[in-house]
Design an enzyme around this catalytic site. Structure first.
Site, PDB file in Angstrom:
ATOM      1  N   HIS A   1      41.826  63.630  73.234  1.00  0.00           N
ATOM      2  CA  HIS A   1      42.632  64.841  73.453  1.00  0.00           C
ATOM      3  C   HIS A   1      41.943  66.034  72.806  1.00  0.00           C
ATOM      4  O   HIS A   1      41.700  66.049  71.611  1.00  0.00           O
ATOM      5  CB  HIS A   1      44.045  64.653  72.881  1.00  0.00           C
ATOM      6  CG  HIS A   1      44.940  63.867  73.788  1.00  0.00           C
ATOM      7  ND1 HIS A   1      46.284  64.078  73.881  1.00  0.00           N
ATOM      8  CD2 HIS A   1      44.641  62.893  74.693  1.00  0.00           C
ATOM      9  CE1 HIS A   1      46.796  63.254  74.783  1.00  0.00           C
ATOM     10  NE2 HIS A   1      45.830  62.521  75.280  1.00  0.00           N
TER      11      HIS A   1
ATOM     12  N   PRO B   1      56.539  63.031  60.395  1.00  0.00           N
ATOM     13  CA  PRO B   1      55.543  62.705  61.426  1.00  0.00           C
ATOM     14  C   PRO B   1      55.043  63.901  62.241  1.00  0.00           C
ATOM     15  O   PRO B   1      54.149  63.735  63.081  1.00  0.00           O
ATOM     16  CB  PRO B   1      56.287  61.706  62.325  1.00  0.00           C
ATOM     17  CG  PRO B   1      57.735  61.913  62.069  1.00  0.00           C
ATOM     18  CD  PRO B   1      57.865  62.433  60.674  1.00  0.00           C
TER      19      PRO B   1
ATOM     20  N   TYR C   1      54.877  69.677  71.433  1.00  0.00           N
ATOM     21  CA  TYR C   1      55.866  69.749  70.352  1.00  0.00           C
ATOM     22  C   TYR C   1      56.774  70.941  70.694  1.00  0.00           C
ATOM     23  O   TYR C   1      56.277  72.067  70.805  1.00  0.00           O
ATOM     24  CB  TYR C   1      55.213  70.029  69.004  1.00  0.00           C
ATOM     25  CG  TYR C   1      54.302  68.938  68.478  1.00  0.00           C
ATOM     26  CD1 TYR C   1      52.983  68.819  68.915  1.00  0.00           C
ATOM     27  CD2 TYR C   1      54.750  68.044  67.503  1.00  0.00           C
ATOM     28  CE1 TYR C   1      52.142  67.826  68.412  1.00  0.00           C
ATOM     29  CE2 TYR C   1      53.907  67.052  66.987  1.00  0.00           C
ATOM     30  CZ  TYR C   1      52.608  66.951  67.448  1.00  0.00           C
ATOM     31  OH  TYR C   1      51.766  65.973  66.950  1.00  0.00           O
TER      32      TYR C   1
ATOM     33  N   LYS D   1      50.066  62.706  60.645  1.00  0.00           N
ATOM     34  CA  LYS D   1      49.135  62.517  59.527  1.00  0.00           C
ATOM     35  C   LYS D   1      49.258  61.184  58.781  1.00  0.00           C
ATOM     36  O   LYS D   1      48.346  60.806  58.040  1.00  0.00           O
ATOM     37  CB  LYS D   1      49.335  63.654  58.491  1.00  0.00           C
ATOM     38  CG  LYS D   1      48.883  65.000  58.980  1.00  0.00           C
ATOM     39  CD  LYS D   1      47.379  65.156  58.864  1.00  0.00           C
ATOM     40  CE  LYS D   1      46.801  66.190  59.769  1.00  0.00           C
ATOM     41  NZ  LYS D   1      46.261  65.687  61.033  1.00  0.00           N
TER      42      LYS D   1
ATOM     43  N   TYR E   1      45.121  69.783  62.140  1.00  0.00           N
ATOM     44  CA  TYR E   1      45.578  68.745  63.074  1.00  0.00           C
ATOM     45  C   TYR E   1      44.472  67.713  63.328  1.00  0.00           C
ATOM     46  O   TYR E   1      44.716  66.499  63.349  1.00  0.00           O
ATOM     47  CB  TYR E   1      46.011  69.382  64.395  1.00  0.00           C
ATOM     48  CG  TYR E   1      46.824  68.446  65.264  1.00  0.00           C
ATOM     49  CD1 TYR E   1      48.187  68.268  65.036  1.00  0.00           C
ATOM     50  CD2 TYR E   1      46.235  67.731  66.303  1.00  0.00           C
ATOM     51  CE1 TYR E   1      48.940  67.395  65.818  1.00  0.00           C
ATOM     52  CE2 TYR E   1      46.983  66.861  67.081  1.00  0.00           C
ATOM     53  CZ  TYR E   1      48.328  66.703  66.840  1.00  0.00           C
ATOM     54  OH  TYR E   1      49.071  65.829  67.604  1.00  0.00           O
TER      55      TYR E   1
HETATM   56  P1  RFL Z   1      52.704  50.242  56.512  1.00  0.00           P
HETATM   57  O1  RFL Z   1      52.249  50.368  57.907  1.00  0.00           O
HETATM   58  O2  RFL Z   1      54.129  50.487  56.200  1.00  0.00           O
HETATM   59  O3  RFL Z   1      52.284  48.795  56.022  1.00  0.00           O
HETATM   60  C1  RFL Z   1      52.738  48.264  54.788  1.00  0.00           C
HETATM   61  C2  RFL Z   1      52.738  46.765  54.902  1.00  0.00           C
HETATM   62  O4  RFL Z   1      53.169  46.209  53.658  1.00  0.00           O
HETATM   63  C3  RFL Z   1      54.070  45.154  53.927  1.00  0.00           C
HETATM   64  N1  RFL Z   1      54.941  44.911  52.774  1.00  0.00           N
HETATM   65  C4  RFL Z   1      54.799  43.861  51.955  1.00  0.00           C
HETATM   66  N2  RFL Z   1      53.900  42.878  51.921  1.00  0.00           N
HETATM   67  C5  RFL Z   1      54.025  41.930  50.953  1.00  0.00           C
HETATM   68  N3  RFL Z   1      55.061  41.927  50.056  1.00  0.00           N
HETATM   69  C6  RFL Z   1      56.006  42.906  50.065  1.00  0.00           C
HETATM   70  N4  RFL Z   1      57.013  42.882  49.192  1.00  0.00           N
HETATM   71  C7  RFL Z   1      55.876  43.931  51.035  1.00  0.00           C
HETATM   72  N5  RFL Z   1      56.605  45.039  51.323  1.00  0.00           N
HETATM   73  C8  RFL Z   1      56.030  45.622  52.372  1.00  0.00           C
HETATM   74  C9  RFL Z   1      54.842  45.634  55.147  1.00  0.00           C
HETATM   75  O5  RFL Z   1      55.466  44.561  55.842  1.00  0.00           O
HETATM   76  C10 RFL Z   1      53.732  46.290  55.950  1.00  0.00           C
HETATM   77  O6  RFL Z   1      53.109  45.395  56.846  1.00  0.00           O
HETATM   78  O7  RFL Z   1      51.876  51.203  55.544  1.00  0.00           O
HETATM   79  P2  RFL Z   1      50.323  51.690  55.620  1.00  0.00           P
HETATM   80  O8  RFL Z   1      49.424  50.531  55.888  1.00  0.00           O
HETATM   81  O9  RFL Z   1      50.139  52.538  54.429  1.00  0.00           O
HETATM   82  O10 RFL Z   1      50.253  52.590  56.942  1.00  0.00           O
HETATM   83  C11 RFL Z   1      50.952  53.811  57.013  1.00  0.00           C
HETATM   84  C12 RFL Z   1      51.394  54.089  58.445  1.00  0.00           C
HETATM   85  O11 RFL Z   1      52.060  52.934  58.950  1.00  0.00           O
HETATM   86  C13 RFL Z   1      52.300  55.312  58.546  1.00  0.00           C
HETATM   87  O12 RFL Z   1      51.874  56.335  57.688  1.00  0.00           O
HETATM   88  C14 RFL Z   1      52.338  55.888  59.973  1.00  0.00           C
HETATM   89  O13 RFL Z   1      52.903  54.971  60.864  1.00  0.00           O
HETATM   90  C15 RFL Z   1      53.135  57.190  60.005  1.00  0.00           C
HETATM   91  N6  RFL Z   1      53.283  57.728  61.362  1.00  0.00           N
HETATM   92  C16 RFL Z   1      52.250  58.393  61.974  1.00  0.00           C
HETATM   93  N7  RFL Z   1      51.058  58.532  61.369  1.00  0.00           N
HETATM   94  C17 RFL Z   1      50.011  59.142  62.013  1.00  0.00           C
HETATM   95  O14 RFL Z   1      48.919  59.242  61.417  1.00  0.00           O
HETATM   96  N8  RFL Z   1      50.126  59.644  63.295  1.00  0.00           N
HETATM   97  C18 RFL Z   1      51.284  59.531  63.973  1.00  0.00           C
HETATM   98  O15 RFL Z   1      51.332  59.926  65.139  1.00  0.00           O
HETATM   99  C19 RFL Z   1      52.429  58.924  63.314  1.00  0.00           C
HETATM  100  N9  RFL Z   1      53.594  58.781  63.942  1.00  0.00           N
HETATM  101  C20 RFL Z   1      54.503  57.558  62.026  1.00  0.00           C
HETATM  102  C21 RFL Z   1      54.635  58.113  63.334  1.00  0.00           C
HETATM  103  C22 RFL Z   1      55.564  56.868  61.443  1.00  0.00           C
HETATM  104  C23 RFL Z   1      56.753  56.723  62.136  1.00  0.00           C
HETATM  105  N10 RFL Z   1      57.777  55.989  61.492  1.00  0.00           N
HETATM  106  C24 RFL Z   1      58.570  55.016  62.115  1.00  0.00           C
HETATM  107  C25 RFL Z   1      57.926  56.081  60.066  1.00  0.00           C
HETATM  108  C26 RFL Z   1      55.805  57.983  64.022  1.00  0.00           C
HETATM  109  C27 RFL Z   1      56.888  57.305  63.431  1.00  0.00           C
HETATM  110  C28 RFL Z   1      58.153  57.216  64.234  1.00  0.00           C
HETATM  111  C1  PHB Z   2      53.380  59.325  68.516  1.00  0.00           C
HETATM  112  O1  PHB Z   2      52.799  59.274  69.599  1.00  0.00           O
HETATM  113  O2  PHB Z   2      54.065  58.384  68.080  1.00  0.00           O
HETATM  114  C2  PHB Z   2      53.290  60.569  67.708  1.00  0.00           C
HETATM  115  C3  PHB Z   2      52.422  61.561  68.108  1.00  0.00           C
HETATM  116  C4  PHB Z   2      52.339  62.741  67.365  1.00  0.00           C
HETATM  117  C5  PHB Z   2      53.119  62.891  66.243  1.00  0.00           C
HETATM  118  C6  PHB Z   2      53.964  61.882  65.828  1.00  0.00           C
HETATM  119  C7  PHB Z   2      54.063  60.710  66.570  1.00  0.00           C
HETATM  120  O3  PHB Z   2      53.036  64.042  65.532  1.00  0.00           O
END
Ligand code: RFL
Ligand code: PHB
Length: 394
Positions: free
Chosen positions: A77, A297, A205, A301, A389
């Site tokens: 993108h 989100p 957005y 990041k 971004y």
């Molecule tokens: P995770 O992915 O939460 O993984 C942590 C792992 O630790 C495990 N865990 C345990 N394991 C052993 N013993 C325990 N007691 C434990 N407790 C927990 C968990 O089961 C899990 O497997 O953290 P990590 O690896 O730091 O990764 C971070 C990302 O997952 C997170 O920052 C992103 O998903 C945030 N996020 C986005 N980030 C982006 O860079 N671009 C995006 O477009 C974006 N969109 C989003 C998002 C997060 C969202 N939600 C649901 C919070 C969109 C959404 C909707």
């Molecule tokens: C996504 O595709 O899940 C997504 C994309 C951009 C964002 C957050 C989530 O800023």
């Protein structure tokens, strides 16, 4: 019950993207490590989260030689859009920065890392219960857990907490030596995933008087959309049709005309939060990713910050195990936090700009309009947004 003991150099808690990326980078440097994960592989892959990858994240997958599917299936993108009523402001990140982002789901990235674990000699223990960290201030920290009725102990030199916001790692750091910075937002994002073509080739957005909306995607045939809802909303009050109706209003008539509706294959509400825990190291425990910080989100990041933490942590641990360089480990927190705070600022400011806060009055709304007018008319303002971004340098 007798305890089974394993020895390793680094024990990683959590097999999300941070834990798996770090494990692979350490194995590539010949450093021994074990990853402990509470959930099953299917549960980890079932969490639908990030979709937009910065160069730092893509670069780590390239370095590991695990980028073939990402290169084949990831969508490049060159820009994204801010919608404000009828107006669409395109931020041309390729023209403004010479770089791009890649749309590739966190689920797919995690699957690529998982699939390569066995062949790369990375041990990941899934369904590890009651994971607990011990003696992290000493040079002989250890982690205990239980699996299939058997008690285990992993003795390590360094423990890395990659266990997300709710994991146990951060909690072993005494309150007196750390500080928490936190901001909660009065809404969550209701997300819907559906096997329909996206309404636009780039992300949109939208700040609409009824609230925020985001049109995103996972591929040319899979769409991801979000709307913001009050935290009191219940998922059962949002059947798919109601979500599609709301998206069509908030994204504006042009995008609405191109929305293809379809049944949701995932639907969830995620609260929005800004959070930083500092320092990100205590004794021989390092924290990476959501274990140490959360961003709303809006800037895409979270996953990318987890990847940049892992980049710094892998460098520090390589220097430590290869050259006995303890300063590298001591310096990890300051290096990681410098980038974390900038991403926190960007995510907070884009959230502020694109959402209608319940406490806002006409003045705050006028400030949003003025800022969007400024962005629409200023290449300097667009460059600032684009360079954040696309991802600040590591
Ligand atoms: P995770 O992915 O939460 O993984 C942590 C792992 O630790 C495990 N865990 C345990 N394991 C052993 N013993 C325990 N007691 C434990 N407790 C927990 C968990 O089961 C899990 O497997 O953290 P990590 O690896 O730091 O990764 C971070 C990302 O997952 C997170 O920052 C992103 O998903 C945030 N996020 C986005 N980030 C982006 O860079 N671009 C995006 O477009 C974006 N969109 C989003 C998002 C997060 C969202 N939600 C649901 C919070 C969109 C959404 C909707
Ligand atoms: C996504 O595709 O899940 C997504 C994309 C951009 C964002 C957050 C989530 O800023």
């Amino acid at each position: 019950m007798s305890e089974r003991e394993d020895k390793t150099q680094v024990c990683i808690v959590g097999a999300g993207p941070a834990g798996l990326l770090l494990g692979h980078l350490l194995r590539a440097e010949g450093i021994d490590c074990v990853v402990l994960e509470r959930q099953s592989p299917d549960y980890v892959l079932g969490r639908i989260r990030a979709g937009v990858l910065e160069q730092v994240t893509v670069g780590l997958m390239e370095r590991l030689g695990l980028d073939s599917r990402l290169k084949a299936e990831g969508l490049i993108h060159d820009g994204f859009n801010l919608a404000d009523g009828e107006r669409l402001i395109r931020i041309d990140i390729a023209d403004l920065t010479g770089r791009h982002v890649v749309v590739y789901g966190q689920t797919e990235l995690t699957r690529d890392l998982m699939d390569a674990s066995a062949e790369r000699g990375l041990t990941v223990v899934y369904e590890a219960n009651d994971v607990a960290l011990h003696d992290v201030e000493s040079d002989a920290p250890f982690v205990t857990y239980e699996k299939d009725g058997q008690a285990h102990r992993v003795s390590a030199r360094i423990v890395v907490g990659c266990d997300g916001f709710h994991g146990p790692s951060r909690r072993v750091i005494p309150a007196g030596v750390a500080r928490e910075y936190e901001r909660e937002y009065p809404f969550g994002w209701l997300g819907i995933l559906a096997d329909v073509p996206p309404c636009n080739h780039e992300l949109i957005y939208a700040n609409h008087e009824r609230g925020f909306a985001l049109a995103s995607q996972r591929s040319e045939v899979r769409s991801r959309y979000y709307i913001d809802v009050p935290l009191t909303e219940k998922l059962e009050d949002w059947p798919d049709d109601r979500v599609w109706d709301e998206l069509a209003i908030r994204l504006g008539p042009e995008a609405a005309a191109n929305i293809t509706r379809g049944p949701s294959i995932e639907k969830s509400i995620a609260p929005l939060r800004s959070y930083v825990f500092a320092p990100m190291r205590h004794g021989n425990l390092l924290l990476c990713g959501d274990a140490a910080h959360i961003v709303p989100p809006t800037g895409a990041k979270g996953l990318n910050l987890a990847a940049s933490d892992v980049h710094y942590a892998a460098e520090a641990l390589t220097a430590f195990f290869r050259r006995n360089d303890a300063d590298a480990v001591a310096g990890y927190s300051d290096r990681a936090l410098a980038r974390v705070w900038k991403a926190e600022r960007f995510s907070w400011s884009l959230t502020r700009l694109m959402h209608r806060f319940p406490e806002d009055g006409p003045f705050e709304r006028a400030m949003q309009v003025a800022e969007l007018d400024y962005i629409a008319s200023s290449r300097a303002a667009q460059t600032s947004i684009a360079e954040n971004y696309v991802g600040l340098p590591v």
